[in-house]
Design an enzyme around this catalytic site. Structure first.
Site, PDB file in Angstrom:
ATOM      1  CG  ASP A   1      -2.000   1.051   1.174  1.00  0.00           C
ATOM      2  OD1 ASP A   1      -1.824   2.059   0.455  1.00  0.00           O
ATOM      3  OD2 ASP A   1      -3.025   0.865   1.853  1.00  0.00           O
TER       4      ASP A   1
ATOM      5  NE  ARG B   1      -4.581   3.002  -0.191  1.00  0.00           N
ATOM      6  CZ  ARG B   1      -5.669   2.423   0.306  1.00  0.00           C
ATOM      7  NH1 ARG B   1      -6.869   2.792  -0.129  1.00  0.00           N
ATOM      8  NH2 ARG B   1      -5.570   1.489   1.230  1.00  0.00           N
TER       9      ARG B   1
END
Length: 280
Positions: free
Chosen positions: A198, A200
């Site tokens: 991830d 983000r």
């Protein structure tokens, strides 16, 4: 430095004078129109509010739309626009989108004065949000967020356009789908490409919520503890977890089990693992 070289500067001046085009720092505080910083990446340019009539579960509702982009990305787009104009190649302005992740906040009601509004920070998902793919639950989560906000007459959806595939982009996401079809789960597929599970960044979402709401109680519609942690690290100290489980079907059950194993708060034993595929 001009904020938009590819838009008539008189329009920019008019928007600034109207208070519709502003700059904010990482705390959400409004800066002078041409403010600079030792950390320019922490400055956001914000345009809005713009009335946006929307269809929410068959009813027309008007949300206030704010578009925001990092100052560093806008400055790079500005540089490219100047170069293209100098070569008479304005028809190539579409490349500017490659250098700007223009994100959005959609607000209903008085977000600042509400007691404890619902908020959804949603990562863009072309396949789920637009195509209606059932390989994930993104589309139903987005639609349910708007429905829940409409029911309470107040809340916000922060839509992060640069988050496709948990930050790896649409092309890499398409490749991970091929790898998933060969047996890997969603996180293993990322690792096979040498990419993070991830990648983000939710700091800009935190900045916008601080600007529009302040560090006051909010109920965050998310099953992802990491998202809560990242937003708290961005200065939101009073967010509360609000379960947001929806869109479960046979096509995404393996995907959701992988997310649960990664730490998402998904108790799939308490919900029907196979529905009729209809979005809420």
């Amino acid at each position: 430095m001009r904020m938009f070289s590819y838009i008539d500067p008189t329009i920019r001046a008019r928007l600034v004078a109207q208070g519709r085009l502003i700059r904010v720092d990482s705390s959400g505080a409004v800066l002078a129109p041409d403010a600079v910083s030792e950390r320019p990446g922490a400055i956001l340019n914000v345009l809005g509010p713009i009335p946006l009539p929307m269809d929410v579960a068959g009813k027309q509702e008007t949300f206030k739309w704010y578009a925001f982009v990092r100052h560093t990305e806008l400055a790079e787009a500005n540089r490219i626009a100047d170069a293209l104009r100098g070569r008479g190649e304005q028809h190539l302005f579409s490349v500017l989108s490659n250098n700007m992740s223009v994100n959005s906040v959609l607000v209903m009601g008085d977000l600042r004065e509400a007691e404890n509004p619902l908020v959804r920070v949603h990562s863009c998902c072309l396949t789920g949000d637009v195509f209606g793919s059932m390989r994930c639950e993104c589309g139903p989560q987005l639609q349910r967020a708007f429905k829940r906000i409409e029911a309470e007459r107040c809340g916000a959806v922060v839509y992060m356009s640069g988050h496709e595939g948990r930050g790896i982009g649409l092309w890499a996401k398409a490749i991970t789908y091929v790898l998933q079809d060969a047996g890997e789960d969603t996180y293993q597929a990322n690792r096979s490409l040498g990419l993070p599970d991830d990648s983000r960044d939710f700091s800009d979402a935190a900045t916008m919520l601080l600007h529009l709401r302040g560090d006051k109680p909010m109920r965050l519609m998310s099953n992802n503890p990491k998202k809560h942690q990242d937003l708290r690290a961005g200065g939101l100290n009073h967010i509360q977890a609000e379960p947001h489980v929806t869109g479960v079907n046979a096509a995404n059950l393996r995907y959701l089990n992988a997310k649960r194993g990664w730490g998402h708060l998904l108790d799939l034993d308490e919900i029907n693992p196979v529905d009729d595929g209809k979005k809420e």
